[in-house]
Design an enzyme around this catalytic site. Structure first.
Site, PDB file in Angstrom:
ATOM      1  N   GLY A 127       2.181  -3.011   8.129  1.00  0.00           N
ATOM      2  CA  GLY A 127       2.564  -3.125   9.297  1.00  0.00           C
ATOM      3  C   GLY A 127       3.739  -3.375   9.909  1.00  0.00           C
ATOM      4  O   GLY A 127       4.284  -4.380   8.883  1.00  0.00           O
ATOM      5  N   GLU A 177      -6.332  -5.369   2.646  1.00  0.00           N
ATOM      6  CA  GLU A 177      -6.899  -6.838   1.698  1.00  0.00           C
ATOM      7  C   GLU A 177      -7.790  -7.010   0.763  1.00  0.00           C
ATOM      8  O   GLU A 177      -8.692  -7.518   0.502  1.00  0.00           O
ATOM      9  CB  GLU A 177      -6.832  -7.895   2.602  1.00  0.00           C
ATOM     10  CG  GLU A 177      -5.494  -8.366   3.494  1.00  0.00           C
ATOM     11  CD  GLU A 177      -4.837  -8.417   2.623  1.00  0.00           C
ATOM     12  OE1 GLU A 177      -4.254  -8.650   1.473  1.00  0.00           O
ATOM     13  OE2 GLU A 177      -3.723  -7.943   4.299  1.00  0.00           O
ATOM     14  N   THR A 228       0.569  -1.447  -0.102  1.00  0.00           N
ATOM     15  CA  THR A 228      -0.247  -0.033  -0.080  1.00  0.00           C
ATOM     16  C   THR A 228       0.683   0.835  -0.153  1.00  0.00           C
ATOM     17  O   THR A 228       2.018   1.463   0.540  1.00  0.00           O
ATOM     18  CB  THR A 228      -0.748   0.021   1.378  1.00  0.00           C
ATOM     19  OG1 THR A 228      -1.873  -1.265   1.426  1.00  0.00           O
ATOM     20  CG2 THR A 228      -1.967   1.453   1.288  1.00  0.00           C
TER      21      THR A 228
END
Lengths: 625, 625
Positions: free
Chosen positions: A143, A386, A104
């Site tokens: 993350g 996702e 992302t």
């Protein structure tokens, strides 16, 4: 569970809500490194064992090394060459390399082709040069990227021999292995506080002329040769497998979150009393109110439905990927449609459901003592990550339109799409009995009609002179309705089949059948318009269903607590004053309050600094905090 | 706004999400004491001026002395005797007394009669003795009670001469005015961290034989004489006025919250691009996607609808309370029904709407940088406090059933209930034009039908041998449906009337009419079942409405940003990287990330403490945090 809950190591920490974010991160990191070690010591190697051990050891905590295990290592395993696996996996296993998956970007999420990060091959040095050419191209959100990891798999647009060859994956070291300082050309950090996920250092990453060796591109499928020649993968879609697995996992995560919220809110509703039913009488348990049942029991049913959907999804994933590995790609479109649809449907239904459970606990649901706000902020990002849910549903719709085209052409349809060929003029078989097959038929009828209506809308727009793209864009709301109706039908049918076909004790089956009926009937009553706008049900049938719904609530009431006890979540996992197995809700709330960090001092410093001077007409104006 | 935003005092604090809870409380306290002083200096005495000054000075921060101003002082003013006002108001004005309103108990919320705290009159000493006889009777949740206040108005069951005289209000000093330490018999503290409201020390309070003088009971309406004789109030309901005012305020709060969320998400949707519309083309602004419009524009319309409802509510409150003060109690049942209904309807719609706005911002909506999670956690408790929404709707339903009884008896109905007498066999007048009056008629038809159906359900149950109480309890879901439909009709009609009757520029009126139609049409399409289960609309009319809905989305698109700009919220109030007026979203996100407290050190201490040892095979096991 017991291995974790009985280990004194995990019991020495204060509750997460009493910690600052920095403490949350540090404690969670410490726990997960310990879990990592313990799993090895205890020889817990099966994913399911690791999962339950971790859930009990660090419940509702998002691991700072989670992406390393869930995405980084599996991606190397799936997309790395044999040499790459040999080189990286031992380092990753020993945590010398701690990695994440950086896809992302600040300006680009679900639309992967829009990613802007570039990897340009330089044949002279046999290196790729990685760059974030714009502010929007900065990696943002991955993350564990901010502070924890020293490597990441960067998704980037590959350029070689002056051509763009699409997105590929590159192993990039971002921090020094000795000092943990960012390497030259790397700007990396935490993206700041969020709704939840405090323990996760979601990060940003800017790359400026970062050079990596050619061997750092994951080359199991596509390759760049030394001279810069690009070699295409045998099948362009084969690399998306790990995304499908994560989507399958989201279905189960969503089901578990809703199940936990149901445990808490249903147990609490059996303890809490409010309002005398007749004047002067005892106040009633709130679970006995029809309005409370109407909000909670359909969610209980939903949590069971989503469990079954999650289990199906995982089995279907294993079966289909085995076929794909064997070279048979026939089921791939279905796998994608089902995983995208169930991911979106389950995360929407379960997130909203968790929040309803929270509201059903009244004021106490707003306290972190209830455990419910945390479950919500953990589950709701599943609507976005996702694959954003609305985009997912439009992918399902695209699949449905293809299937509709096949139907029109008389081609064969996959099993789970065969309902589309139903006669839309046929009316419902619903009687007072409210048979399961009539319920399934209703959902399938609605989905089939909505698919046809969406297709008709597109056709009409094309006939009026719009391009196919414009016709699609002008019908996306109806397409989304069709996709949701399709998923709803799929989940309902699966629930019915599970109840009918599974072997179980007859009393359990009878109770579960009521729950299944509640799921189906409630879904019809709450979305009535879609079922009756073509007079599929007549007025009498609508009344039968509404009446049946109220009967089912009463029928389920005696089993409601047993239904949530059956999930078997220990108190250590629920971490809720309201959801305690022993029902000692109020003492737990009192203990929680007394231990609030704000109560460490009887009189806070701010009293002396601000309140007292104000009372004496003196306002401290520029004191520094 | 400018008085606040240009004051350097307010600019020196870091964003709330970067603070620990203790810092949040301390900074907010400091700000609000300063605001309190400044309002006096600036001679801001009108509530509306104070409101806007405070909103700009401490946006999205819940004041630690808020209840003092909003509930404590007004309750003394409304329910105190002249002597009590003379005694307490000057002390409260100068903050020598800082107070709150302590009603809710751990085991008792909306059902006030169930409160357990006791105040027993002792005629020998002319004192009341206050007690929390059980754990559930402990006061729990009152705002600002934990650490800030030194007094509170305690709601308690009054006992005198051996009799329970119901709930009354007592002034209780809880902390020493010099040392701020709790007084004898008082246990008080913060209830711990919550979903939001970090700056509010919502508290608990246990009273053990706390004696207060007789004069500390608020005695404007009911009294206890020296000998213990209880004197009833002239009208039992008159004391509830301040609760109605707070409910009116919740409608406006909810509208403002949704409006702010719409500003952020609609502006961001005009900046954000995603997915090329045709292959190789530029990525489209996400506001141009029909699915995004379908989620956001009806919420924009809702925020306008709720603004108008809030304004109506406040005017109606002023008018009705003036009548009540003048001795005319005729409109009181209507005031209660409208305030309960609009409070519940607006807080439900706006809370869910804010969360949808957040989800419409994709991943970035999850970051506190968006400002959206904070708006949600601030608005959603409005569903619970000041009367739990489901209970509120059942109060509305009780009113509706009384009105239905009147209708059956041919008695006159208040203006806003006259729609109930509509002929339910009449079909909709809807044509391609989609006229406003046909839309209003549809909502009123649905509400009238649902009221009749709920009444019929109760009658049927009574005929089958149930008691009236059982019949009520067996129909509460249908009663709630009817109450919601009634509120929906009320708000829709009010929106239509505002648009039709207000004087405004014709272009504004035209744009606002589209928005109003969108509100009404979307509400029908999303709740279609209720409008067609009795064939009020035929299939053709349903198709007209669905088509009109898509047309309205396209029609509103060019004005969407103007509609949110019209709310005129400065960036300082929105506190959102995504909702910036200048559209510089990505630079703002980057700046936000860089300033995250987690980035103060390039390498965190936890790296040396936990990660490095783990990499070397050494796990630190019992380090203390």
């Amino acid at each position: 569970y017991n291995l974790a809950t009985k280990d004194p190591f995990f019991r020495k920490f204060k509750p997460w809500a009493f910690q600052t974010r920095e403490e949350q991160y540090e404690i969670c990191l410490q726990k997960h490194l310990y879990i990592n070690k313990k799993c090895k010591e205890l020889n817990l190697t099966e994913p399911v064992d690791k999962f339950f051990y971790t859930e009990a050891a660090a419940p509702h905590e998002n691991s700072p090394i989670g992406l390393h295990t869930v995405m980084f290592i599996p991606t190397i395993e799936k997309q790395g060459t044999e040499e790459q696996k040999k080189r990286w996996l031992p380092l990753a296993e020993s945590l010398k390399m701690i990695g994440t998956y950086a896809q992302t970007e600040m300006g680009h999420g679900t639309f992967i082709r829009g990613l802007e990060t570039t990897a340009t091959y330089d044949p002279r040095t046999r290196e790729f040069i990685l760059n974030s050419p714009t502010i929007t191209s900065m990696k943002y959100w991955p993350g564990n990227l901010g502070k924890t990891t020293n490597h990441c798999l960067v998704m980037a647009q590959l350029y070689t021999q002056g051509k763009n060859c699409g997105i590929h994956m590159f192993m990039v070291q971002i921090r020094d292995l000795e000092t943990h300082m960012p390497l030259a050309g790397i700007e990396v950090g935490d993206i700041g506080p969020k709704f939840g996920y405090g323990t996760n250092d979601n990060g940003f990453l800017r790359l400026s002329n970062v050079r990596i060796p050619r061997e750092n591109m994951l080359m199991r499928y596509s390759k760049v040769l030394e001279d810069g020649t690009y070699v295409k993968p045998p099948n362009a879609k084969i690399a998306y497998g790990s995304m499908v697995l994560v989507r399958a996992a989201i279905v189960t995560d969503a089901a578990r979150a809703l199940a936990q919220a149901c445990v808490i809110s249903i147990r609490y509703s059996a303890v809490r009393r409010q309002t005398e039913v007749s004047p002067g009488g005892e106040e009633a348990q709130i679970i006995d109110y029809q309005t409370q049942q109407y909000r909670l029991f359909p969610l209980l049913a939903t949590s069971y439905a989503m469990y079954f959907a999650g289990r199906f999804m995982y089995d279907f994933y294993l079966k289909t990927t085995a076929e794909i590995e064997g070279g048979n790609l026939d089921s791939m479109p279905q796998l994608h449609a089902i995983s995208a649809g169930l991911k979106a449907f389950s995360s929407w239904m379960c997130s909203a459901g968790v929040e309803t459970c929270r509201l059903c606990c009244g004021g106490h649901g707003y306290s972190h003592a209830s455990g419910l706000p945390k479950i919500y902020i953990d589950v709701v990002p599943g609507c976005t990550y996702e694959g954003e849910n609305n985009v997912m549903m439009l992918q399902v719709a695209r699949f449905l339109m293809k299937m509709y085209g096949k139907l029109q052409n008389g081609e064969a349809l996959p099993t789970f799409m065969q309902y589309m060929s139903t006669d839309l003029n046929k009316k419902s078989c619903m009687t007072e009995e409210v048979a399961l097959n009539c319920l399934v038929m209703a959902y399938e009828h609605r989905a089939a009609r909505m698919i046809r209506d969406a297709a008709a809308s597109m056709e009409k727009l094309v006939q009026s002179g719009k391009s196919p793209v414009e016709a699609w864009n002008g019908s996306t709301v109806m397409l989304t309705w069709a996709a949701i109706a399709h998923c709803h039908a799929f989940v309902t049918k699966l629930f019915v089949e599970t109840v009918v076909k599974s072997r179980m004790d007859s009393k359990v089956q009878s109770a579960l059948t009521s729950l299944c009926k509640l799921y189906a009937v409630h879904g019809i009553v709450e979305n009535l318009g879609g079922f009756i706008q073509d007079q599929f049900f007549d007025s009498k049938q609508v009344k039968i269903l509404q009446k049946k719904l109220m009967q089912l609530l009463a029928e389920i009431r005696p089993n409601a607590v047993a239904f949530v006890d059956a999930f078997d979540y220990p108190d250590e996992v629920l971490q809720s004053c309201l959801g305690r197995y022993d029902g000692q809700v109020y003492q737990a709330l009192y203990d929680y309050a007394k231990s609030s960090p704000m109560n460490e001092k009887e009189v806070l410093d701010s009293y002396y600094k601000y309140i007292k001077p104000a009372q004496n007409g003196k306002y401290q104006q520029y004191s520094k905090l």
